[in-house]
Scaffold this motif. Structure first.
Motif, mmCIF file in Angstrom:
data_model
loop_
_atom_site.group_PDB
_atom_site.id
_atom_site.type_symbol
_atom_site.label_atom_id
_atom_site.label_comp_id
_atom_site.label_asym_id
_atom_site.label_seq_id
_atom_site.Cartn_x
_atom_site.Cartn_y
_atom_site.Cartn_z
ATOM 1 N N SER A 205 0.860 -1.260 -0.156
ATOM 2 C CA SER A 205 0.079 -0.064 0.151
ATOM 3 C C SER A 205 0.716 1.357 0.063
ATOM 4 O O SER A 205 0.526 2.215 -0.738
ATOM 5 C CB SER A 205 -1.025 0.035 1.104
ATOM 6 N N SER A 206 2.221 1.222 0.483
ATOM 7 C CA SER A 206 2.782 2.526 0.637
ATOM 8 C C SER A 206 3.432 2.597 -0.969
ATOM 9 O O SER A 206 3.554 3.736 -1.240
ATOM 10 C CB SER A 206 3.941 2.544 1.627
ATOM 11 N N ARG A 209 0.599 4.146 -2.958
ATOM 12 C CA ARG A 209 0.351 5.557 -2.496
ATOM 13 C C ARG A 209 1.217 6.249 -3.377
ATOM 14 O O ARG A 209 0.920 7.416 -3.863
ATOM 15 C CB ARG A 209 0.578 5.799 -1.089
ATOM 16 N N GLN A 210 2.463 5.960 -3.485
ATOM 17 C CA GLN A 210 3.559 6.960 -4.009
ATOM 18 C C GLN A 210 3.177 6.680 -5.480
ATOM 19 O O GLN A 210 3.314 7.805 -6.352
ATOM 20 C CB GLN A 210 5.127 6.120 -3.693
ATOM 21 N N ILE A 212 0.130 6.503 -7.016
ATOM 22 C CA ILE A 212 -0.697 7.185 -7.328
ATOM 23 C C ILE A 212 -0.637 8.782 -7.158
ATOM 24 O O ILE A 212 -1.071 9.436 -8.171
ATOM 25 C CB ILE A 212 -2.168 6.938 -6.274
ATOM 26 N N GLU A 213 0.174 9.088 -6.162
ATOM 27 C CA GLU A 213 0.631 10.344 -6.282
ATOM 28 C C GLU A 213 1.605 11.124 -7.359
ATOM 29 O O GLU A 213 1.248 12.129 -7.542
ATOM 30 C CB GLU A 213 1.336 10.777 -4.884
ATOM 31 N N ILE A 269 -4.194 -2.479 -0.264
ATOM 32 C CA ILE A 269 -4.628 -1.157 -1.194
ATOM 33 C C ILE A 269 -6.152 -0.796 -1.103
ATOM 34 O O ILE A 269 -6.344 0.212 -1.193
ATOM 35 C CB ILE A 269 -4.163 -1.728 -2.652
ATOM 36 N N LEU A 272 -6.105 1.280 1.929
ATOM 37 C CA LEU A 272 -5.905 2.644 1.455
ATOM 38 C C LEU A 272 -6.701 3.346 0.920
ATOM 39 O O LEU A 272 -6.911 4.605 1.058
ATOM 40 C CB LEU A 272 -4.387 2.355 0.495
ATOM 41 N N LYS A 273 -7.388 2.756 -0.063
ATOM 42 C CA LYS A 273 -8.394 3.585 -0.955
ATOM 43 C C LYS A 273 -9.653 4.144 0.079
ATOM 44 O O LYS A 273 -10.004 5.169 0.071
ATOM 45 C CB LYS A 273 -9.105 2.509 -2.008
ATOM 46 N N LYS A 275 -9.226 4.418 3.219
ATOM 47 C CA LYS A 275 -8.892 5.754 4.199
ATOM 48 C C LYS A 275 -8.689 7.064 3.342
ATOM 49 O O LYS A 275 -8.400 7.998 4.312
ATOM 50 C CB LYS A 275 -7.392 5.331 4.665
ATOM 51 N N SER A 276 -8.208 6.928 2.169
ATOM 52 C CA SER A 276 -7.913 8.120 1.522
ATOM 53 C C SER A 276 -8.976 8.140 0.399
ATOM 54 O O SER A 276 -8.642 7.795 -0.815
ATOM 55 C CB SER A 276 -6.442 7.981 0.723
ATOM 56 N N PHE A 279 -8.187 8.691 -3.316
ATOM 57 C CA PHE A 279 -7.763 7.735 -4.166
ATOM 58 C C PHE A 279 -8.713 6.761 -4.668
ATOM 59 O O PHE A 279 -8.775 5.732 -5.132
ATOM 60 C CB PHE A 279 -6.767 6.813 -3.396
#
Ligand SMILES: Cc1cc2nc3c(=O)[nH]c(=O)nc-3n(C[C@H](O)[C@H](O)[C@H](O)COP(=O)(O)O)c2cc1C
Length: 357
Positions: A205-206, A209-210, A212-213, A269, A272-273, A275-276, A279
């Protein structure tokens, strides 16, 4: 490109297919993790089997079923035949198709036809161009990327991250600095969405995140549990140089089994989606060891937009059962949809999975 370099690349692509068909290349310490889940049975499906609709969307386009043929090959004469067959199957089922790494098409224009053949035989489906992280890190030009995209009239660009594979590859390129920086430039300049995939070690997931950013629109997890590309390259290494003394024996065993299982990547993932919310539009592809329609169904309930497969599709192609195999997988998927009371793929996505202890 020198003849020697050209020959090494052709040998590599050839032996990848041969080793993936016949070699002992599975993980022996881990699985995809999908077998740890099962759907809750619905005794009241309230639908007819014949009502089930497998169609869904991917990157805004309607597709026939939530399955993609993963990136595999291209760049040598015989690859054109494989790619033609994969394209015919993709067109038949109206499902997306990725071509193999296109580095060779930049280095030697005589191999371009082995990629462009896919568009000829799959005129109406999504086709994705493919390039590796080491090429990106070197700074592939916008001009060259456009050549690749035009070759298959690409609906997107797949960038594969394959650090473990390159680490084990006899002629591997382990310069993985600046991949993120270059990816950020690419997502801003090319006219199609960028998909990033692993090849069998998974995306955490980290890392997601990078990515997607950096502007990536789709993450294909390609997790552990299917092919260990470390093992594929280890076979090539020992064929060339004999016993591998690069690593100590216990570490070698661990490195050959390195990676995050496919189901774990999907869970992480998905979290992650959730929580954010920024995304939430990111689409996820489940791959790495997908070998039947129940795997596809579980992947969707774990948050994937679709599932993708390479090795088992290649095996089916080799055995002359490509369309039959895909049809069987889709029938597996229909069976799960029937028994969970899901007339549509969107309904299946919300069904409950139980963890089997
Ligand atoms: C013969 C073969 C060649 C492959 N070549 C590529 C490639 O060029 N680029 C790429 O991104 N992935 C490549 N892959 C990796 C697959 O796309 C996929 O990510 C990986 O094999 C895991 O999926 P699987 O377990 O369904 O095989 C290849 C796979 C196979 C079987």
């Amino acid at each position: 490109m020198s003849d020697t370099k050209n020959n090494i690349t052709i040998e590599r692509k050839h032996s990848h297919v041969e080793i993936c068909l016949h070699g002992d290349i599975g993980f022996n310490r881990k699985t995809t993790g999908l077998e740890r889940f099962e759907f809750e049975h619905n005794a009241l499906p309230e639908l007819s089997f014949s009502d089930i609709d497998l169609s869904t969307t991917f990157l805004g386009r309607k597709i026939g079923a939530p399955l993609m043929i993963s990136s595999m090959t291209g760049g040598y004469r015989e690859a054109a035949v494989l790619n033609q067959r994969l394209a015919e199957a993709a067109e038949h089922f109206n499902i997306p198709l990725g071509v193999g790494s296109m580095r060779q098409a930049l280095e030697n224009s005589s191999h371009r036809q082995s990629f462009s053949v896919t568009r000829k035989y799959a005129p109406s489906v999504q086709i994705f161009a493919n390039i590796g992280a080491p090429e990106i890190a070197k700074g592939v030009t916008e001009h060259n990327l456009n050549i690749l995209l035009e070759l298959v009239e690409a609906d997107g660009l797949i960038v594969h991250l394959n650090a473990a594979q390159e680490l084990f590859q006899p002629e591997g390129n382990t310069h993985f600095g600046h991949v993120l920086e270059q990816l950020t430039k690419i997502t801003r300049t090319i006219p199609v969405p960028v998909i990033v995939k692993e090849v069998g070690c998974g995306i955490s997931s980290s890392a997601a995140r990078q990515l997607i950013e950096a502007g990536v629109k789709v993450i294909d997890v390609a997790g552990a549990g299917g092919i260990s590309w470390q093992k594929v390259e280890e076979i090539r290494y020992t064929r060339q140089f004999g016993q591998d003394n690069r690593f100590s024996l216990p570490a070698l065993e661990e490195l050959l089994n390195w990676g995050i299982p496919t189901a774990q990547c999907l869970l992480d993932i998905s979290m992650l989606k959730k929580k954010s919310p920024q995304f939430s539009a990111i689409e996820v592809i489940a791959s790495g060891g997908i070998q039947c329609g129940t795997d596809i169904a579980k992947s969707l309930a774990l948050g994937a937009q679709l599932a993708a497969s390479a090795r088992y599709i290649l095996k089916a192609l080799h055995e002359g059962t490509l369309e039959k195999t895909i049809e069987t997988w889709l029938n597996d998927l229909r069976a799960v949809m029937f028994l969970t009371g899901s007339a549509t793929i969107e309904k299946l996505r919300n069904k409950k999975l139980i963890i089997i202890q």
